[in-house]
Motif scaffolding. Structure first.
Motif, PDB file in Angstrom:
ATOM      1  N   GLU A  32       3.739  -2.498   3.997  1.00 47.90           N
ATOM      2  CA  GLU A  32       2.958  -1.591   4.817  1.00 47.90           C
ATOM      3  C   GLU A  32       2.689  -0.288   4.065  1.00 47.90           C
ATOM      4  O   GLU A  32       3.605   0.388   3.616  1.00 47.90           O
ATOM      5  CB  GLU A  32       3.698  -1.282   6.117  1.00 47.90           C
ATOM      6  N   GLY A  33       1.420   0.031   3.898  1.00 45.07           N
ATOM      7  CA  GLY A  33       1.029   1.245   3.194  1.00 45.07           C
ATOM      8  C   GLY A  33       1.264   1.186   1.694  1.00 45.07           C
ATOM      9  O   GLY A  33       1.139   2.191   1.010  1.00 45.07           O
ATOM     10  N   GLY A  34       1.622   0.017   1.156  1.00 45.62           N
ATOM     11  CA  GLY A  34       1.855  -0.111  -0.276  1.00 45.62           C
ATOM     12  C   GLY A  34       3.103   0.611  -0.737  1.00 45.62           C
ATOM     13  O   GLY A  34       3.195   1.041  -1.882  1.00 45.62           O
ATOM     14  N   LEU A  35       4.091   0.750   0.137  1.00 42.33           N
ATOM     15  CA  LEU A  35       5.293   1.509  -0.201  1.00 42.33           C
ATOM     16  C   LEU A  35       6.388   0.671  -0.856  1.00 42.33           C
ATOM     17  O   LEU A  35       7.352   1.219  -1.371  1.00 42.33           O
ATOM     18  CB  LEU A  35       5.842   2.194   1.054  1.00 42.33           C
ATOM     19  N   ASP A  36       6.249  -0.651  -0.846  1.00 35.27           N
ATOM     20  CA  ASP A  36       7.236  -1.514  -1.489  1.00 35.27           C
ATOM     21  C   ASP A  36       6.800  -1.722  -2.939  1.00 35.27           C
ATOM     22  O   ASP A  36       5.863  -2.464  -3.224  1.00 35.27           O
ATOM     23  CB  ASP A  36       7.316  -2.849  -0.740  1.00 35.27           C
ATOM     24  N   HIS A 173      -5.113  12.722   0.117  1.00 31.07           N
ATOM     25  CA  HIS A 173      -4.115  11.684  -0.115  1.00 31.07           C
ATOM     26  C   HIS A 173      -4.678  10.685  -1.111  1.00 31.07           C
ATOM     27  O   HIS A 173      -5.862  10.361  -1.083  1.00 31.07           O
ATOM     28  CB  HIS A 173      -3.782  10.971   1.207  1.00 31.07           C
ATOM     29  N   TYR A 174      -3.815  10.186  -1.975  1.00 32.33           N
ATOM     30  CA  TYR A 174      -4.223   9.141  -2.912  1.00 32.33           C
ATOM     31  C   TYR A 174      -3.170   8.046  -2.891  1.00 32.33           C
ATOM     32  O   TYR A 174      -1.983   8.301  -3.057  1.00 32.33           O
ATOM     33  CB  TYR A 174      -4.373   9.704  -4.321  1.00 32.33           C
ATOM     34  N   GLY A 175      -3.604   6.823  -2.632  1.00 26.26           N
ATOM     35  CA  GLY A 175      -2.686   5.697  -2.559  1.00 26.26           C
ATOM     36  C   GLY A 175      -3.359   4.431  -3.039  1.00 26.26           C
ATOM     37  O   GLY A 175      -4.467   4.460  -3.579  1.00 26.26           O
ATOM     38  N   PRO A 176      -2.705   3.282  -2.829  1.00 29.56           N
ATOM     39  CA  PRO A 176      -3.249   2.017  -3.327  1.00 29.56           C
ATOM     40  C   PRO A 176      -4.549   1.595  -2.661  1.00 29.56           C
ATOM     41  O   PRO A 176      -5.248   0.738  -3.155  1.00 29.56           O
ATOM     42  CB  PRO A 176      -2.139   1.007  -3.041  1.00 29.56           C
TER      43      PRO A 176
END
Length: 194
Positions: A32-36, A173-176
């Motif tokens: 979830e949210g690319g947190l793993d 914000h910057y994420g996957p």
């Protein structure tokens, strides 16, 4: 990025065809949210060379069929569907192995012609795909909505501010899943005077 393999005219003996290849990224994001964050993927170790045959069917947005040596059994080639954003360092390589041809052909492999690729890449087409994937650009979202017209993308990593249609947008914000920009400037941190 150009490849150093020989061209079609100077192809060495034993060359069975050309293929788009990539390495599994050192760190991949999932959950979830690319947190793993993990090293490699469930089926392939980080840095594993994957051979990507031309697309015959679409396994889903951002997913490609790939052939490589499995994390648990490094001797055999296996077919898997992998996320494109888990791959890096795209380039073109020559195919020399009959075992690899069998993996790339999949269910269409003809035992009577074990050295024949059923759906081969041309070197030029594979190189254009590699160049396009190596020059990735991130989609831009403004206030949590895709910025529609004109389609805007930014380099990876994204800049802190961009100008679009005379408007200054600030990186929030910057994420996957891309860069999120806001019309509101970031808050200024208050520091007490000494």
């Amino acid at each position: 990025m150009t490849d150093t393999d020989p061209t079609e005219e100077e192809a060495p003996d034993g060359l069975l065809g050309w293929c788009l290849v990539a390495n599994v990224a050192q760190e991949t994001a999932s959950g979830e949210g690319g947190l793993d964050i993990r090293r490699g993927t469930k089926h392939f170790s980080a840095g594993t060379l994957l051979w990507i045959p031309p697309v015959r069917w679409d396994p889903g947005h951002g997913r490609w069929r790939a052939v490589g040596r499995h994390r648990g059994d490094g001797r055999r080639y296996v077919n898997m569907v992998v996320r494109a954003d888990h791959l890096e360092n795209f380039r073109v390589k020559g195919v020399y192995s009959e075992g690899l041809v069998r993996g790339l052909n999949g269910y269409r492999h003809d035992p009577a012609a074990p050295r024949t690729l059923q759906n081969p890449w041309t070197r030029e087409r594979a190189q254009s795909w590699a160049d396009a994937r190596n020059d990735l650009r991130e989609p831009v979202f403004v206030d949590d909505r895709p910025y529609a017209l004109p389609r805007v993308s930014v380099p990876n990593p994204p800049p802190a501010e961009i100008q679009v249609d005379g408007e200054t947008l600030h990186l929030a914000h910057y994420g996957p899943r891309g860069a999120r920009y806001s019309r509101t400037p970031p808050p200024v941190e208050w520091t007490p005077e000494p």
